[in-house]
Design a protein around this motif. Structure first.
Motif, mmCIF file in Angstrom:
data_model
loop_
_atom_site.group_PDB
_atom_site.id
_atom_site.type_symbol
_atom_site.label_atom_id
_atom_site.label_comp_id
_atom_site.label_asym_id
_atom_site.label_seq_id
_atom_site.Cartn_x
_atom_site.Cartn_y
_atom_site.Cartn_z
ATOM 1 N N SER A 1 0.145 -1.316 -0.119
ATOM 2 C CA SER A 1 -0.044 -0.344 -0.091
ATOM 3 C C SER A 1 0.971 1.037 0.090
ATOM 4 O O SER A 1 1.820 1.294 0.677
ATOM 5 C CB SER A 1 -0.853 0.530 1.134
ATOM 6 O OG SER A 1 -2.136 -0.757 1.402
ATOM 7 N N VAL B 1 -3.662 4.115 -3.394
ATOM 8 C CA VAL B 1 -2.482 3.534 -4.124
ATOM 9 C C VAL B 1 -1.389 2.296 -4.097
ATOM 10 O O VAL B 1 -1.518 2.629 -2.307
ATOM 11 C CB VAL B 1 -1.347 4.819 -5.072
ATOM 12 C CG1 VAL B 1 -0.733 3.547 -6.448
ATOM 13 C CG2 VAL B 1 -2.501 5.804 -5.953
ATOM 14 N N GLU C 1 0.857 -1.104 -5.094
ATOM 15 C CA GLU C 1 1.723 -1.987 -5.923
ATOM 16 C C GLU C 1 1.990 -3.066 -5.795
ATOM 17 O O GLU C 1 2.213 -3.829 -4.485
ATOM 18 C CB GLU C 1 3.039 -1.289 -5.477
ATOM 19 C CG GLU C 1 4.467 -1.303 -6.233
ATOM 20 C CD GLU C 1 5.503 -0.592 -6.361
ATOM 21 O OE1 GLU C 1 5.297 0.705 -6.810
ATOM 22 O OE2 GLU C 1 6.021 -1.040 -5.804
ATOM 23 N N ARG D 1 1.680 -0.479 -10.637
ATOM 24 C CA ARG D 1 0.608 0.658 -9.855
ATOM 25 C C ARG D 1 -1.307 0.392 -9.874
ATOM 26 O O ARG D 1 -1.087 0.746 -10.815
ATOM 27 C CB ARG D 1 1.274 1.965 -9.566
ATOM 28 C CG ARG D 1 2.790 1.659 -9.157
ATOM 29 C CD ARG D 1 2.955 3.255 -9.334
ATOM 30 N NE ARG D 1 2.605 4.290 -9.850
ATOM 31 C CZ ARG D 1 2.485 5.392 -8.979
ATOM 32 N NH1 ARG D 1 2.121 5.584 -7.891
ATOM 33 N NH2 ARG D 1 1.095 5.831 -10.090
ATOM 34 N N GLN E 1 -5.356 1.790 -8.926
ATOM 35 C CA GLN E 1 -5.777 2.325 -7.960
ATOM 36 C C GLN E 1 -6.849 1.689 -6.431
ATOM 37 O O GLN E 1 -7.007 0.725 -7.230
ATOM 38 C CB GLN E 1 -7.154 3.320 -8.615
ATOM 39 C CG GLN E 1 -7.610 4.419 -7.862
ATOM 40 C CD GLN E 1 -6.775 5.280 -7.146
ATOM 41 O OE1 GLN E 1 -5.621 5.859 -7.997
ATOM 42 N NE2 GLN E 1 -6.706 6.340 -6.133
ATOM 43 N N GLN E 2 -6.677 1.980 -5.023
ATOM 44 C CA GLN E 2 -7.078 0.818 -4.360
ATOM 45 C C GLN E 2 -8.487 1.511 -4.672
ATOM 46 O O GLN E 2 -8.891 1.902 -4.959
ATOM 47 C CB GLN E 2 -6.777 0.628 -3.025
ATOM 48 C CG GLN E 2 -5.420 0.671 -2.729
ATOM 49 C CD GLN E 2 -4.717 0.414 -1.745
ATOM 50 O OE1 GLN E 2 -5.555 0.744 -0.634
ATOM 51 N NE2 GLN E 2 -3.329 -0.016 -0.863
ATOM 52 N N LEU F 1 -2.434 1.826 -13.183
ATOM 53 C CA LEU F 1 -2.296 3.464 -13.160
ATOM 54 C C LEU F 1 -0.949 3.530 -14.270
ATOM 55 O O LEU F 1 -0.766 4.215 -14.727
ATOM 56 C CB LEU F 1 -1.858 4.451 -12.008
ATOM 57 C CG LEU F 1 -3.251 3.903 -10.929
ATOM 58 C CD1 LEU F 1 -2.512 4.359 -9.700
ATOM 59 C CD2 LEU F 1 -3.934 5.293 -11.528
#
Length: 106
Positions: free
Chosen positions: A62, A67, A69, A90, A92-93, A99
């Protein structure tokens, strides 16, 4: 596809209970599977002609501002040399929107 099914059935003995191999793969696929597939595709594009000989999921990390990874380590063989490539996807949670993808040779 047969190789993936074989690996998943070894890792999950209950996978053989499915009549349809595609259903078994889908049911047994971990949450990071789509990012692993993307990591291998992007690596194959960047290292054209290289063979991916090994793959390891390093985890989800996190970051700031929602964001995350997804990190992978791929081992490649190309023209007689072997080397590692770390791939970071990467996302977007919450939405799981990609991304960017970063490849780093190690």
């Amino acid at each position: 596809m047969k190789a993936i099914f074989l690996l998943l059935s070894i890792a999950n003995p209950d996978a053989g209970a499915f009549a349809d191999p595609a259903a078994a793969i889908q049911a047994a696929a971990p949450a990071y599977a789509k990012w692993g597939k993307l990591a291998m595709e992007e690596t194959a594009k960047a290292y054209h002609g290289a063979s991916i000989v090994d793959y390891r999921y390093e985890g989800r990390f996190s970051g700031a501002e929602g964001v995350a990874e997804e990190r992978f380590l791929l081992w490649l063989r190309q023209e007689g040399r072997e080397f590692g490539v770390r791939v970071a996807c990467r996302v977007q949670q919450g939405t799981d929107h990609l991304l960017d993808v970063k490849l780093t040779e190690i």
